[in-house]
Design a protein around this motif. Structure first.
Motif, PDB file in Angstrom:
ATOM      1  N   GLU A  13       0.829  -1.205   0.000  1.00 43.61           N
ATOM      2  CA  GLU A  13       0.000   0.000   0.000  1.00 43.61           C
ATOM      3  C   GLU A  13       0.861   1.253   0.000  1.00 43.61           C
ATOM      4  O   GLU A  13       0.546   2.248  -0.676  1.00 43.61           O
ATOM      5  CB  GLU A  13      -0.928  -0.004   1.217  1.00 43.61           C
ATOM      6  CG  GLU A  13      -2.018  -1.067   1.136  1.00 43.61           C
ATOM      7  CD  GLU A  13      -2.813  -1.184   2.416  1.00 43.61           C
ATOM      8  OE1 GLU A  13      -2.399  -0.576   3.439  1.00 43.61           O
ATOM      9  OE2 GLU A  13      -3.841  -1.898   2.411  1.00 43.61           O
ATOM     10  N   GLU A  14       1.961   1.206   0.722  1.00 42.98           N
ATOM     11  CA  GLU A  14       2.883   2.352   0.774  1.00 42.98           C
ATOM     12  C   GLU A  14       3.465   2.649  -0.609  1.00 42.98           C
ATOM     13  O   GLU A  14       3.620   3.810  -0.997  1.00 42.98           O
ATOM     14  CB  GLU A  14       4.008   2.055   1.764  1.00 42.98           C
ATOM     15  CG  GLU A  14       5.046   3.152   1.898  1.00 42.98           C
ATOM     16  CD  GLU A  14       6.173   2.777   2.842  1.00 42.98           C
ATOM     17  OE1 GLU A  14       7.294   3.280   2.656  1.00 42.98           O
ATOM     18  OE2 GLU A  14       5.925   1.955   3.752  1.00 42.98           O
ATOM     19  N   TYR A  15       3.756   1.600  -1.367  1.00 44.47           N
ATOM     20  CA  TYR A  15       4.319   1.779  -2.706  1.00 44.47           C
ATOM     21  C   TYR A  15       3.248   1.900  -3.787  1.00 44.47           C
ATOM     22  O   TYR A  15       3.574   2.185  -4.941  1.00 44.47           O
ATOM     23  CB  TYR A  15       5.254   0.607  -3.044  1.00 44.47           C
ATOM     24  CG  TYR A  15       6.638   0.764  -2.463  1.00 44.47           C
ATOM     25  CD1 TYR A  15       7.673   1.326  -3.213  1.00 44.47           C
ATOM     26  CD2 TYR A  15       6.913   0.364  -1.158  1.00 44.47           C
ATOM     27  CE1 TYR A  15       8.943   1.470  -2.686  1.00 44.47           C
ATOM     28  CE2 TYR A  15       8.190   0.513  -0.622  1.00 44.47           C
ATOM     29  CZ  TYR A  15       9.201   1.067  -1.387  1.00 44.47           C
ATOM     30  OH  TYR A  15      10.461   1.224  -0.861  1.00 44.47           O
ATOM     31  N   GLY A  16       2.002   1.688  -3.418  1.00 41.80           N
ATOM     32  CA  GLY A  16       0.928   1.760  -4.402  1.00 41.80           C
ATOM     33  C   GLY A  16       0.983   0.647  -5.424  1.00 41.80           C
ATOM     34  O   GLY A  16       0.716   0.853  -6.613  1.00 41.80           O
ATOM     35  N   VAL A  17       1.310  -0.566  -4.948  1.00 44.59           N
ATOM     36  CA  VAL A  17       1.484  -1.724  -5.833  1.00 44.59           C
ATOM     37  C   VAL A  17       0.542  -2.833  -5.375  1.00 44.59           C
ATOM     38  O   VAL A  17       0.426  -3.111  -4.180  1.00 44.59           O
ATOM     39  CB  VAL A  17       2.944  -2.224  -5.796  1.00 44.59           C
ATOM     40  CG1 VAL A  17       3.100  -3.516  -6.592  1.00 44.59           C
ATOM     41  CG2 VAL A  17       3.885  -1.146  -6.356  1.00 44.59           C
TER      42      VAL A  17
END
Length: 308
Positions: A226-230
């Motif tokens: 979620e932090e990397y948007g992946v």
């Protein structure tokens, strides 16, 4: 075996094609490629392809919305799926006759006809071999878009022809498919270009993987993704990232989603599908998948890996 399958295809007026959950290019190549091939040669038949769509495979094709009525008295063909637990769309049980076409070890020989060739690089390679028989015996022709899908399936499951599953037959079939009218450069770009977010996550993998006695691993939590948007499926595209590490014999990615932790195992030599089987999975000797449900199970998987 090809003749038996061809006879069943000719016999049935309704055919539904399935593949495995969490699809990859070979799943789409073999199932949707087969759908295009059959519909092209039997336009009068009702032919469907089902399964939950993965947005990362938009560039290949999209499955259909298949009504319940399609399964009544239908021939069911399941491609690239080793066991019944991984068949996408449980309505396959409603069909009249089931054909399994696969290249994974045949540990779950489900189906009325079981065509498993573990020497094939991919299910897409098997579908192309079926086409060649149909071409000779039934005057089948292969549409360009089906050829594109089968080629993508072979490329995907051979790691661009780098994996040991790549045989002389594989290269011969791939060469024949290259003769069809589709843009290979565009296809390769679509298969292997990644978003900036995925590329940044790849940097994280290189910074944070651990290796012990030639066994590597990396943990990608749901919070990290979620932090990397992946997405989980996008993160899975990075599983081969550790292949070039000197001294690496085998490695495993632990990728968390909302319900479980996907275990993606790869190897340069040691056989790993036995380990995958111990953790709710299976696959090829050098490329397998499994599932765990708690992070404390990671050590159990690694302990098995360290004994390779």
């Amino acid at each position: 075996m090809h003749r038996q399958i061809l006879d069943k295809i000719k016999h049935y007026s309704k055919i539904v094609i399935h593949r495995h959950v969490r699809p990859d290019p070979d799943a789409y190549g073999s199932s949707i490629g087969l759908h295009m091939l059959l519909k092209h040669n039997y336009p009068e038949k009702e032919i469907y392809v089902t399964g939950k769509h993965d947005l990362t495979l938009d560039y290949l094709a999209k499955p259909m919305v298949v009504p319940d009525s399609a399964f009544e008295n239908a021939l069911i063909i399941v491609t690239d799926t080793a066991n019944t637990e991984r068949i996408d769309d449980e309505r396959y049980k409603k069909g009249e006759f089931l054909i399994k076409i696969d290249h994974h070890p045949n540990e779950d020989p489900y189906g009325d006809i079981v065509y498993v060739d573990t020497q094939a690089s991919s299910a897409s390679e098997i579908i192309y071999s079926l086409f060649k028989t149909g071409e000779q015996q039934e005057d089948w022709t292969l549409p360009d878009q089906a050829a594109r899908l089968l080629y993508a399936g072979i490329v995907g499951d051979t790691g661009r022809f780098m994996f040991t599953s790549t045989s002389l037959k594989t290269m011969s079939y791939a060469g024949e498919l290259m003769g069809y009218d589709f843009d290979r450069t565009k296809l390769f770009n679509e298969m292997y270009e990644v978003s900036p977010n995925v590329l940044k996550l790849k940097g994280y993998v290189y910074e944070n993987f651990e290796m012990k006695n030639g066994i590597g691993h990396v943990k990608l939590s749901k919070r990290l993704l979620e932090e990397y948007g992946v997405s989980q499926s996008e993160a899975s595209l990075l599983v081969s990232a550790l292949a070039d590490v000197q001294g690496m014999r085998a490695w495993v990615f632990f990728i968390e989603d909302s319900e479980s932790i996907r275990v993606r195992l790869r190897s340069k030599g040691p056989v790993i599908n036995g380990i995958a089987k111990k953790f709710n999975g299976g696959g090829h000797p050098l490329a397998s998948g499994a599932t765990i449900y708690e992070w404390n199970e990671v050590e159990d998987v690694l302990n098995e890996m360290y004994h390779l």
